[in-house]
Scaffold this motif. Structure first.
Motif, PDB file in Angstrom:
ATOM      1  N   HIS A 198      86.125  60.168  18.703  1.00 37.21           N
ATOM      2  CA  HIS A 198      86.719  61.510  18.674  1.00 37.21           C
ATOM      3  C   HIS A 198      86.203  62.302  17.462  1.00 37.21           C
ATOM      4  CE1 HIS A 198      89.746  64.682  19.311  1.00 37.21           C
ATOM      5  NE2 HIS A 198      89.933  64.140  20.500  1.00 37.21           N
ATOM      6  N   SER A 199      84.889  62.251  17.298  1.00 33.35           N
ATOM      7  CA  SER A 199      84.260  62.921  16.168  1.00 33.35           C
ATOM      8  C   SER A 199      83.915  64.358  16.522  1.00 33.35           C
ATOM      9  CB  SER A 199      82.988  62.165  15.772  1.00 33.35           C
ATOM     10  OG  SER A 199      82.124  62.060  16.889  1.00 33.35           O
ATOM     11  N   THR A 200      83.403  65.087  15.550  1.00 32.98           N
ATOM     12  CA  THR A 200      82.993  66.471  15.773  1.00 32.98           C
ATOM     13  C   THR A 200      81.574  66.678  15.252  1.00 32.98           C
ATOM     14  OG1 THR A 200      83.316  68.773  15.020  1.00 32.98           O
ATOM     15  CG2 THR A 200      84.293  67.034  13.678  1.00 32.98           C
ATOM     16  N   PRO A 201      80.727  67.362  16.015  1.00 28.60           N
ATOM     17  CA  PRO A 201      79.358  67.606  15.559  1.00 28.60           C
ATOM     18  C   PRO A 201      79.302  68.471  14.313  1.00 28.60           C
ATOM     19  CG  PRO A 201      79.838  68.936  17.494  1.00 28.60           C
ATOM     20  CD  PRO A 201      80.986  67.989  17.328  1.00 28.60           C
ATOM     21  N   ASN A 202      80.341  69.245  14.095  1.00 32.60           N
ATOM     22  CA  ASN A 202      80.357  70.102  12.912  1.00 32.60           C
ATOM     23  C   ASN A 202      80.382  69.286  11.619  1.00 32.60           C
ATOM     24  OD1 ASN A 202      80.537  72.106  14.817  1.00 32.60           O
ATOM     25  ND2 ASN A 202      82.650  72.657  14.364  1.00 32.60           N
ATOM     26  N   GLU A 203      80.913  68.081  11.699  1.00 32.34           N
ATOM     27  CA  GLU A 203      81.039  67.248  10.495  1.00 32.34           C
ATOM     28  C   GLU A 203      79.938  66.207  10.377  1.00 32.34           C
ATOM     29  OE1 GLU A 203      84.931  65.537  10.466  1.00 32.34           O
ATOM     30  OE2 GLU A 203      85.952  67.470  10.209  1.00 32.34           O
ATOM     31  N   GLU A 237      74.854  59.669  18.993  1.00 32.14           N
ATOM     32  CA  GLU A 237      75.088  58.223  18.918  1.00 32.14           C
ATOM     33  C   GLU A 237      76.535  57.882  19.274  1.00 32.14           C
ATOM     34  OE1 GLU A 237      74.003  56.764  15.099  1.00 32.14           O
ATOM     35  OE2 GLU A 237      71.880  57.307  15.296  1.00 32.14           O
ATOM     36  N   ASP A 238      77.456  58.723  18.854  1.00 34.19           N
ATOM     37  CA  ASP A 238      78.869  58.487  19.139  1.00 34.19           C
ATOM     38  C   ASP A 238      79.167  58.664  20.633  1.00 34.19           C
ATOM     39  OD1 ASP A 238      81.260  57.746  17.626  1.00 34.19           O
ATOM     40  OD2 ASP A 238      82.098  59.624  18.349  1.00 34.19           O
ATOM     41  N   ILE A 239      78.465  59.602  21.274  1.00 35.34           N
ATOM     42  CA  ILE A 239      78.626  59.779  22.726  1.00 35.34           C
ATOM     43  C   ILE A 239      78.111  58.535  23.446  1.00 35.34           C
ATOM     44  CG2 ILE A 239      77.979  61.131  24.746  1.00 35.34           C
ATOM     45  CD1 ILE A 239      77.587  63.546  22.856  1.00 35.34           C
ATOM     46  N   ALA A 240      76.908  58.078  23.055  1.00 33.78           N
ATOM     47  CA  ALA A 240      76.313  56.905  23.704  1.00 33.78           C
ATOM     48  C   ALA A 240      77.196  55.671  23.509  1.00 33.78           C
ATOM     49  CB  ALA A 240      74.918  56.660  23.147  1.00 33.78           C
ATOM     50  N   ARG A 241      77.758  55.523  22.337  1.00 28.45           N
ATOM     51  CA  ARG A 241      78.645  54.391  22.062  1.00 28.45           C
ATOM     52  C   ARG A 241      79.929  54.476  22.883  1.00 28.45           C
ATOM     53  NH1 ARG A 241      81.214  52.897  16.134  1.00 28.45           N
ATOM     54  NH2 ARG A 241      81.842  50.743  16.633  1.00 28.45           N
ATOM     55  N   GLY A 242      80.290  55.694  23.271  1.00 32.32           N
ATOM     56  CA  GLY A 242      81.528  55.905  24.009  1.00 32.32           C
ATOM     57  C   GLY A 242      81.456  55.563  25.482  1.00 32.32           C
ATOM     58  N   GLU A 243      80.303  55.078  25.966  1.00 33.13           N
ATOM     59  CA  GLU A 243      80.182  54.722  27.380  1.00 33.13           C
ATOM     60  C   GLU A 243      79.958  53.224  27.585  1.00 33.13           C
ATOM     61  OE1 GLU A 243      75.425  55.371  28.198  1.00 33.13           O
ATOM     62  OE2 GLU A 243      76.754  57.043  28.646  1.00 33.13           O
ATOM     63  N   THR A 244      80.071  52.437  26.523  1.00 33.81           N
ATOM     64  CA  THR A 244      79.777  51.004  26.599  1.00 33.81           C
ATOM     65  C   THR A 244      80.654  50.286  27.611  1.00 33.81           C
ATOM     66  OG1 THR A 244      79.169  51.059  24.247  1.00 33.81           O
ATOM     67  CG2 THR A 244      79.538  48.891  25.246  1.00 33.81           C
ATOM     68  N   VAL A 245      81.914  50.604  27.639  1.00 34.48           N
ATOM     69  CA  VAL A 245      82.870  49.954  28.539  1.00 34.48           C
ATOM     70  C   VAL A 245      83.002  50.722  29.847  1.00 34.48           C
ATOM     71  CG1 VAL A 245      85.291  49.298  28.848  1.00 34.48           C
ATOM     72  CG2 VAL A 245      84.159  48.881  26.652  1.00 34.48           C
ATOM     73  N   ILE A 246      83.119  52.032  29.744  1.00 36.98           N
ATOM     74  CA  ILE A 246      83.463  52.796  30.955  1.00 36.98           C
ATOM     75  C   ILE A 246      82.299  52.954  31.929  1.00 36.98           C
ATOM     76  CG2 ILE A 246      85.382  54.013  29.874  1.00 36.98           C
ATOM     77  CD1 ILE A 246      83.578  56.457  29.557  1.00 36.98           C
ATOM     78  N   ARG A 247      81.051  52.941  31.455  1.00 36.60           N
ATOM     79  CA  ARG A 247      79.940  53.088  32.402  1.00 36.60           C
ATOM     80  C   ARG A 247      79.870  51.903  33.363  1.00 36.60           C
ATOM     81  NH1 ARG A 247      75.814  56.290  33.450  1.00 36.60           N
ATOM     82  NH2 ARG A 247      76.015  57.549  31.553  1.00 36.60           N
ATOM     83  N   PRO A 248      79.820  50.658  32.858  1.00 32.94           N
ATOM     84  CA  PRO A 248      79.821  49.545  33.820  1.00 32.94           C
ATOM     85  C   PRO A 248      81.098  49.471  34.646  1.00 32.94           C
ATOM     86  CG  PRO A 248      79.987  48.730  31.560  1.00 32.94           C
ATOM     87  CD  PRO A 248      79.644  50.173  31.479  1.00 32.94           C
ATOM     88  N   MET A 249      82.227  49.888  34.081  1.00 34.96           N
ATOM     89  CA  MET A 249      83.485  49.900  34.821  1.00 34.96           C
ATOM     90  C   MET A 249      83.401  50.858  35.997  1.00 34.96           C
ATOM     91  SD  MET A 249      87.296  50.614  33.237  1.00 34.96           S
ATOM     92  CE  MET A 249      87.161  49.310  32.018  1.00 34.96           C
ATOM     93  N   GLY A 268      76.950  66.093  12.395  1.00 32.64           N
ATOM     94  CA  GLY A 268      75.624  66.526  12.809  1.00 32.64           C
ATOM     95  C   GLY A 268      75.264  66.037  14.202  1.00 32.64           C
ATOM     96  N   ALA A 269      74.178  66.578  14.734  1.00 29.99           N
ATOM     97  CA  ALA A 269      73.805  66.322  16.125  1.00 29.99           C
ATOM     98  C   ALA A 269      73.431  64.866  16.371  1.00 29.99           C
ATOM     99  CB  ALA A 269      72.657  67.240  16.534  1.00 29.99           C
ATOM    100  N   ALA A 270      72.600  64.278  15.519  1.00 26.19           N
ATOM    101  CA  ALA A 270      72.099  62.914  15.755  1.00 26.19           C
ATOM    102  C   ALA A 270      73.238  61.908  15.778  1.00 26.19           C
ATOM    103  CB  ALA A 270      71.070  62.549  14.691  1.00 26.19           C
ATOM    104  N   ALA A 271      74.110  61.957  14.783  1.00 28.55           N
ATOM    105  CA  ALA A 271      75.236  61.022  14.731  1.00 28.55           C
ATOM    106  C   ALA A 271      76.212  61.266  15.872  1.00 28.55           C
ATOM    107  CB  ALA A 271      75.948  61.139  13.388  1.00 28.55           C
ATOM    108  N   TYR A 272      76.370  62.502  16.250  1.00 29.20           N
ATOM    109  CA  TYR A 272      77.279  62.839  17.350  1.00 29.20           C
ATOM    110  C   TYR A 272      76.751  62.275  18.665  1.00 29.20           C
ATOM    111  CZ  TYR A 272      80.397  65.835  20.177  1.00 29.20           C
ATOM    112  OH  TYR A 272      81.346  66.310  21.048  1.00 29.20           O
TER     113      TYR A 272
END
Length: 352
Positions: A140-145, A153-165, A147-151
């Protein structure tokens, strides 16, 4: 003083009998020298007034709305897995009972906040009930804090469980919702995020009704957990009343921008408040003549083709973004903020 041959009380009774037998205003015939009092409205007038007051205002025109719930597997004031399990069971029961389509947006970082296995089970409940899941970033991060690259990465990390599910359920993970609705405070931040989302098969879930339910949720949890039924009931009632008024404002905003009701996308959260008020919320949708549809169906409305050129630090919903694009004003004069008492209680709890 005059002498009354039959006693003053007997004369008063006689006068009262006369008064009851003559029309209003006719008491002037009694030699009192007092002008008649203003006549009360005739019964017919009173009846007409009541009839007018009883007439219900016309129902708003039929419109559609997509119900989207953020922050799965749920928001809770204090870590309590049983409380969160009960919240999701009740919320899903309400959705199924009314046959409302919906989607839940997941923060996978929440899985480890209480009991990971049971948190994952909550997500499975949503899928088994027929509802899709979307990505709401890992933390639940924000790109404003960050930056784009880290944000990204946070999106990609957020699909680890739900994508295969979702894949196992023969569904496609395609929806992404920006936390805080913050999409980038500069174009240099916003552009690479949008590019990554598009190339990875994501569609951004906009918001066109936002009733700030999250701000009521923590005070409500606090009341429920403390066993304060009176306070809990007060917050439920205040929340529902505010929600209905705010929905009305967004509909007026849509009329100002497009001259009609668009297909709305409503931002809600996975909370005990929304579970416990579900019947009241369903009644609001019925009164407002709002029919729930899927997110995909809502976004087929041509309004969602309107360019979103907003760049800024604030997370704002899409009617406000489009008002900038279209150079049209929203009806801010009658916009109503969250009640001050709720804001004060939320801030107190959030600072602990």
């Amino acid at each position: 003083m005059p002498t009354w041959p039959f006693g003053k009380s007997l004369l008063c009774k006689l006068l009262l009998c006369i008064a009851r037998s003559v029309p209003a205003g006719a008491l002037a015939i009694v030699g009192t020298g007092v002008a008649p009092a203003t006549a009360r409205p005739a019964p017919a007038a009173v009846t007409d007034t009541v009839a007018v007051a009883a007439v219900k205002p016309p129902a708003p025109p039929l419109a559609t709305v997509a119900l989207t719930y953020d922050d799965l597997p749920g928001i809770v004031l204090k870590p309590d897995q049983a409380y969160l399990d009960a919240t999701n069971r009740a919320l899903l029961r309400g959705l199924k009972r009314h046959h409302f389509p919906a989607i839940g947006f997941v923060n996978e970082g929440k899985l480890d906040e209480i009991v990971r296995k049971r948190q994952i089970r909550v997500l499975k409940w949503w899928i088994r009930a027929g509802y899709d899941l979307g990505n709401h970033t890992f933390s639940h991060s924000t790109p404003n804090e960050i930056g784009a690259a880290a944000y990204i990465e946070d999106i990609a990390r957020g699909e680890t469980v739900i994508r295969p599910m979702m894949t196992r359920a023969h569904r496609v993970l395609q929806w992404f919702r920006h936390p805080y609705l913050e999409t980038g405070n500069t174009e240099a931040v916003r552009a690479p995020i949008n590019h990554w989302l598009a190339t990875h098969g994501y569609r951004i879930a906009p918001v066109t009704i936002d009733c700030d339910d999250w701000e009521f949720a923590e005070p409500y949890d606090n009341a429920v957990m403390a066993g304060n039924k009176v306070e809990a009931a007060r917050i439920r009632n205040e929340y529902l009343a505010y929600t209905e008024r705010t929905i009305g404002w967004y509909r007026r905003g849509s009329l100002a921008l497009f001259g009609r009701d668009i297909a709305y996308v409503m931002l809600l959260h996975d909370t005990r408040l929304n579970a416990d008020t579900f019947e009241g919320f369903a009644a609001i949708l019925a009164r407002q003549n709002l029919q729930p549809v899927t997110l995909d169906q809502a976004l087929r409305d041509p309004a969602y083709q309107t360019a979103d050129s907003y760049v800024g630090k604030d997370g704002v919903e899409w009617l406000e973004r489009w008002s900038l694009t279209l150079h049209k004003e929203l009806p801010w004069d009658d916009y109503e903020d969250v009640p001050k008492g709720i804001v004060k209680e939320y801030d107190r709890l959030d600072s602990q």
